[in-house]
Design a protein around this motif. Structure first.
Motif, mmCIF file in Angstrom:
data_model
loop_
_atom_site.group_PDB
_atom_site.id
_atom_site.type_symbol
_atom_site.label_atom_id
_atom_site.label_comp_id
_atom_site.label_asym_id
_atom_site.label_seq_id
_atom_site.Cartn_x
_atom_site.Cartn_y
_atom_site.Cartn_z
ATOM 1 N N ASP A 1 -11.468 -7.365 -1.679
ATOM 2 C CA ASP A 1 -10.404 -8.065 -0.955
ATOM 3 C C ASP A 1 -9.097 -7.277 -0.963
ATOM 4 N N TYR A 2 -8.835 -6.571 -2.056
ATOM 5 C CA TYR A 2 -7.592 -5.800 -2.140
ATOM 6 C C TYR A 2 -7.574 -4.654 -1.120
ATOM 7 N N ILE B 1 0.831 -1.202 0.000
ATOM 8 C CA ILE B 1 0.000 0.000 0.000
ATOM 9 C C ILE B 1 0.863 1.248 0.000
ATOM 10 N N ARG C 1 -9.385 -4.783 1.767
ATOM 11 C CA ARG C 1 -10.012 -5.274 2.988
ATOM 12 C C ARG C 1 -9.337 -4.777 4.283
ATOM 13 N N PRO C 2 -8.009 -4.731 4.354
ATOM 14 C CA PRO C 2 -7.435 -4.208 5.603
ATOM 15 C C PRO C 2 -7.924 -2.786 5.893
ATOM 16 N N ASP D 1 -9.481 3.054 -11.560
ATOM 17 C CA ASP D 1 -9.466 2.763 -12.998
ATOM 18 C C ASP D 1 -10.699 1.986 -13.444
ATOM 19 N N LEU D 2 -11.827 2.290 -12.864
ATOM 20 C CA LEU D 2 -13.075 1.672 -13.318
ATOM 21 C C LEU D 2 -14.139 2.736 -13.504
ATOM 22 N N PHE E 1 -12.804 -7.002 -5.929
ATOM 23 C CA PHE E 1 -11.606 -6.251 -5.565
ATOM 24 C C PHE E 1 -11.703 -5.663 -4.160
ATOM 25 N N ALA F 1 -12.518 6.105 -8.194
ATOM 26 C CA ALA F 1 -12.485 4.669 -8.461
ATOM 27 C C ALA F 1 -11.095 4.302 -8.946
ATOM 28 N N GLU G 1 1.597 2.283 -3.463
ATOM 29 C CA GLU G 1 0.403 2.845 -4.105
ATOM 30 C C GLU G 1 0.241 4.326 -3.741
ATOM 31 N N GLY H 1 -6.196 5.349 -9.852
ATOM 32 C CA GLY H 1 -5.336 4.382 -10.525
ATOM 33 C C GLY H 1 -5.673 2.983 -10.046
ATOM 34 N N ILE H 2 -4.923 2.018 -10.511
ATOM 35 C CA ILE H 2 -5.243 0.622 -10.197
ATOM 36 C C ILE H 2 -4.645 0.303 -8.838
ATOM 37 N N ARG H 3 -5.239 0.939 -7.831
ATOM 38 C CA ARG H 3 -4.691 0.942 -6.468
ATOM 39 C C ARG H 3 -5.853 0.898 -5.487
ATOM 40 N N GLU H 4 -6.515 -0.254 -5.392
ATOM 41 C CA GLU H 4 -7.692 -0.368 -4.537
ATOM 42 C C GLU H 4 -7.359 -0.139 -3.067
ATOM 43 N N HIS H 5 -6.235 -0.702 -2.637
ATOM 44 C CA HIS H 5 -5.892 -0.595 -1.222
ATOM 45 C C HIS H 5 -5.666 0.873 -0.838
#
Lengths: 672, 672
Positions: B445-446, B171, B448-449, B387-388, B443, B385, B174, B414-418
């Protein structure tokens, strides 16, 4: 073919037609399916051509050749790239008929690749970042196995094709950093550097210097024109010669060859229509019918991918045959991911130690002792932890696997749980090693996307979790799992084990190793748990998932108390209270829901009889327990997050006590 | 104090004694508690002294001053550093008595810091990497609010103290990458560069050039002797002057001042004994009793931390008072994280549109429409979001928040869910904005913490999830959630909402916004769902969690079918089949388990009567459903992972059909 020609380039046709063969198989399949992701297969056709026909060590006639190069399509949405390349290379299972059925139910050509080594698919990919981490794990396995069996048997590369998304995900940095640290020189990333994401230009969300970032982690960084097969091939050749892992930045145009979408954001996942295909065919001069590959192109592919490696394969087979039978058998066994016969014998020393019930001990400590025995007996065990060597006690006397020492059997993953999870998947998928990782239970969330992939791929990955409840005490709610048993049990195909004492810990280890088609979570306590059983000669009782630990006495069973892990002792305490009141009470220890669910109904009904008052106790949330104790059943556990304080104070504060269990039973008994 | 003295340095005592005041409060507390983490409080005492007494803009007399600097202790295990500094700075809630009770149940001085802005604790930290991402979110909030309200009201820095562990976690990369891209110049990381982790030297697991990595992401990188208050202070001053975010690498010695452990691995979390304290006192010449701070040191701390900012605070208060009443009210309201009165009015346009039942629509699309209305009405909504943008349809006409345009209300994460998850926590903790993030359900789960931390902190963070089941079809099992409803419902304090149609989607949005003390997961379909209800003038029916959507007809209710989301329509179909057979069947729509659990028992019993045959249908696993339908209840859903194929084929393949629901009911009816 003589060995000297092994790396000779194929003759005509020109390489751009070989790449176009990928392009049009992909386009035809995507158009037919009605959806798919054209961007990557079109943008990476030359990269795949360079890799498969010039470099990849593989044998389509023996896809599971242990010394094959591993290739992971980390940008899994570009699955048609992989299917097309594998078909062209000659993997028999990937027929043209399968490709026609891309994305149909039952086809091998799934929306995203699903692991099938016999088809050349090394990993299930799609969730971004997972695939590159798998590849790093494969490179670790290769280095370790080479040190063990020698470079004449183990000498291959691990490649990953990686998109911008994979590199933006946090897990990418974890593995980039670790791969550089470990100097995994046989690891090569091919970066589809197309400057486009789903939202638009990459400049919407990133301006970092990706090359500098890799260099900071001690990678070799190369650049190549991603649409020039020669250039990519030359870069791969250079990458192989460097002792560092290599990134090849391949400049590409997304959707290359599809006039309406090429270079556009819409190429990533946009719909492709018949008119697009006609345009593309005209633009590239590809006048072959749909799903048709001209003979010369197919021959060149087969020669490049299969024929090129024939001599190397034959030589390797000879070298293996020349090994002494014991070594050959060991290598073969491990390459097939089989445990040695009688592997259970390795648990005997531990079982002997627990023949008599002993003192109270943390199950994480007992587990470490067992693992030490196992590690001595099973050379394939390969452990590691994310900077928790001390608390998880896993390392013991093991040497570390490092850049300098590839013999080591313990990997310091650093504070990188997600990397550990996904690398273990790669290690297991590679075969030859059985990965065991350890961390605190709360940190399983950090690796959860990888745990899910292990379950989906059916990989035998073992994760040992310590610090499994409020029993950790003063570190507080951030470190106290309450929802994790539920959330791990929720993952299909995940075996969750929570032993109650030393004997159950041995039994659970046996279950974990026996579980060859999915991951295992072994959930252990930091605090000492009393010895509840002695080790008898009987069967592995934990293997039934749940069993009667203490029978009801003095009449027909009125109450059934069910517990797991540290709370089984509380259930036994509650039983003492109830029995003293004349209430016949049984205690069931339930180390595994999944194993219990697999027992026949008669056993399940007998073990937790529905006509008794049922009470469960677990220092976690109730979710899912009603399935075993009914909606009217009693539950003693947590309803929210924990708190910071001494463990004993917390159990009292949250009402998780023997008295509370007894009271939950009493309250449900019919009035006398 | 005149404004010109705001940044004047405090007079004597020397800064090393001010740092020692932290050191010995921490040591005394840790020794008394019997455990704790001495390494960071001792190693970072000078850093905290420099920051708190020379730079941090704060007012201990008004801890929630909206324009205060934010400080996050990302290495949360060093909690005593924070408690000691806050006590010395004069935060009244953190009395010496609280510090004495460090790690006792009920003390504010928890094992890891727990958010309490009124005490100066800006975020709950401990799980590594979360805190720095929170700080990045805070810096985003600051920049956005400054653009909105002007620099005279919003002009503060966000600081994080960060250890090696935080930087190794994925993270970290990211947010480092994104913070550089966004040019968050008022963000400053203070790195406790002690070259030690729990396992030993950092060289066990990392050899990357951390400074180069930050520079690659366009950060300013500064170095300072971490035990020299002047040097750290000078570096902070330089950091403030650069338009880029800054990393200050502070060279430190872990456990500094504790002779037995300093510079050692054991200092991180090692036990401290009375003899250690005596040694430390002798070594540092600190001859004050335990928990005692000499008057001159305390005075200097109070002057440095509180007094230094008095004029700035007064000036700021005047500037706020001088604003026109409407602006002042808006600023105050948002700083207190209150929604405007009558915020529900913002839902009226959507409600009007759904007055009549309309066509089948994807709920993600309906949700985006609603959010567009809400965004217009509620200036605090701040979306984004990973990248969605396309599939989640969240951006709509919103301008992006970028390095150049701080007015934007949409963040390309960006493609950085966490990062998105943890930054949203920081945005919410900062106050002033209501963060809304969107991604695919798998996603989650990415991130989740971060979701767990949002729940633990009780932050009003809204996450919108699309692609909520096998209904997504051909993308296959990697992208098909089956266990995610269970795993999100497992997180305490998380409100999970899964609406069945457009009307329920409006109702669920109302519930999401009303949920001010915890996060909300709004779970939506990619595929069109038929309109099941029209919008009446009645109460928000979804707010009860579950309600009878279709009554049983023609006799006493025999069957109760319960569904959520896309499966409610299947339940209605099954009801048609059963009613046609003369079986009185009710259908209950159950958008939220948590909301239903809060209803009184009578309502719950009435809605899902136990004396009827109960069958639930949800395209997900059964876990937890027995609580609502009993262990004998029927369940139609998934038992494992999904597959790649057209959605309709998948629902048939997995037996999730109206006929299957009807059959599950029939099988449970007593023989006629």
């Amino acid at each position: 073919m003589p060995a000297s020609e092994t790396n000779a380039r194929p003759p005509a046709p020109p390489s751009d037609r070989m790449a176009d063969a990928i392009r049009f198989l992909a386009l035809d399949a995507i158009e037919r399916a009605g959806d798919g992701h054209p961007g990557a297969p079109l943008g990476c056709a030359e990269i795949a051509t360079a890799l498969f026909t010039r470099h990849l060590k593989c044998n389509p006639a023996d896809p599971e050749w242990p010394d094959r190069d591993r290739f992971v399509l980390s940008n899994g949405h570009g699955s048609m790239l992989l299917y097309a390349a594998l078909h062209l290379a000659g993997y028999e299972g990937l027929t043209i008929e399968e490709i026609r059925r891309f994305r149909e139910l039952g086809s091998h050509c799934h929306g995203h690749p699903e692991i099938a080594a016999h088809l050349g698919i090394e990993a299930t990919t799609g969730p971004l970042g997972q695939g590159i981490a798998n590849a790093v794990g494969m490179a670790v396995a290769e280095a370790k196995l080479a040190a063990e069996f020698g470079r004449d048997l183990v000498d291959h590369h691990s490649y990953a094709l990686v998109g911008d998304g994979c590199l933006m995900e946090g897990i990418a940095h974890e593995v980039i950093s670790l791969a550089g640290h470990l100097r995994l020189g046989k690891l090569i990333f091919l970066w589809d550097d197309n400057r486009i994401t789903d939202d638009g230009g990459t400049d919407l969300s990133i301006s970092e210097d990706v090359r500098a970032r890799f260099r900071a982690a001690d990678w070799q960084v190369l650049d190549a024109d991603g649409h020039d097969v020669e250039a990519v091939s030359d870069a791969i050749a250079r990458a192989k010669q460097d002792p560092r892992p290599s990134l090849i930045a391949c400049a590409t145009v997304i959707g290359r060859g599809l006039p309406r979408l090429e270079g556009q954001r819409g190429a990533h996942g946009g719909r492709v229509f018949a008119a697009d295909l006609a345009q593309a065919r005209a633009a590239r001069g590809w006048d072959h019918p749909a799903f048709t590959v001209p003979d010369d192109v197919l021959r060149a592919w087969r020669a490049g991918a299969g024929g090129r490696n024939r001599a190397a394969y034959a030589d390797w087979t000879e070298r293996l045959a020349a090994r002494d039978p014991e070594q050959r058998a060991a290598f073969t066994r491990r390459s097939q991911a089989r445990l040695p016969e009688n592997w259970q014998d390795a648990l005997r020393p531990a079982k002997r130690r627990f023949a008599e019930a002993g003192e109270a001990r943390p199950t994480i400590e007992v587990s470490a002792e067992i693992l030490a025995d196992l590690t001595q007996a099973l050379p394939e065990l390969f452990s590691g932890a994310p900077d928790l060597e001390g608390p998880t006690r896993l390392k013991q006397a093991l040497a570390a696997f490092t850049a300098q020492d590839r013999q080591g059997r313990y990997l310091h993953y650093g504070i990188r749980e997600h990397a550990m999870g996904a690398m273990m998947n790669g290690i297991a998928a590679h075969r030859g090693l059985v990965p065991v990782g350890a961390t605190y239970l709360v940190f399983s969330d950090y690796m959860r996307p990888a745990l899910r992939m292990a379950s989906l791929m059916g990989l035998p990955v073992i994760t040992v979790y310590s610090h499994d409840s409020i029993g950790i005490g003063r570190n507080g709610p951030t470190h106290q799992p309450v929802e994790f048993l539920a959330s791990l049990r929720a993952i299909p195909n995940m075996l969750v084990l929570r032993p109650a004492d030393a004997v159950e810990t041995v039994e659970c280890w046996e279950m974990a190793l026996a579980n060859r088609h999915g991951p295992t979570s072994l959930i252990l306590s930091r605090q000492p748990l009393p010895a509840l059983r002695r080790m008898g000669p009987e069967e592995n009782r934990s293997a039934r998932g749940a069993y009667v630990l203490a029978e009801a006495e003095g009449g027909a069973q009125a109450v059934t108390l069910v517990g797991t892990g540290s709370e089984v002792a509380l259930a036994l305490g509650a039983r003492d209270l109830l029995q003293a009141e004349g209430i016949p009470t049984a205690v069931v220890s339930m180390p595994s829901w999944e194993a219990f669910a697999r027992q026949d109904e008669a056993y399940r009904r007998r073990t937790i009889p529905r006509d008794t008052v049922r009470v469960a106790v677990e220092a976690a949330i109730r979710q899912g327990w009603d399935h075993w104790i009914g909606e009217e059943g009693g539950f003693v556990g947590m309803t929210g997050f924990g708190a910071s304080g001494p463990a004993e104070a917390l159990f009292a504060h949250f009402g998780i006590t023997a008295e509370a269990v007894a009271e939950a039973a009493r309250a449900r008994l019919p009035a006398a």
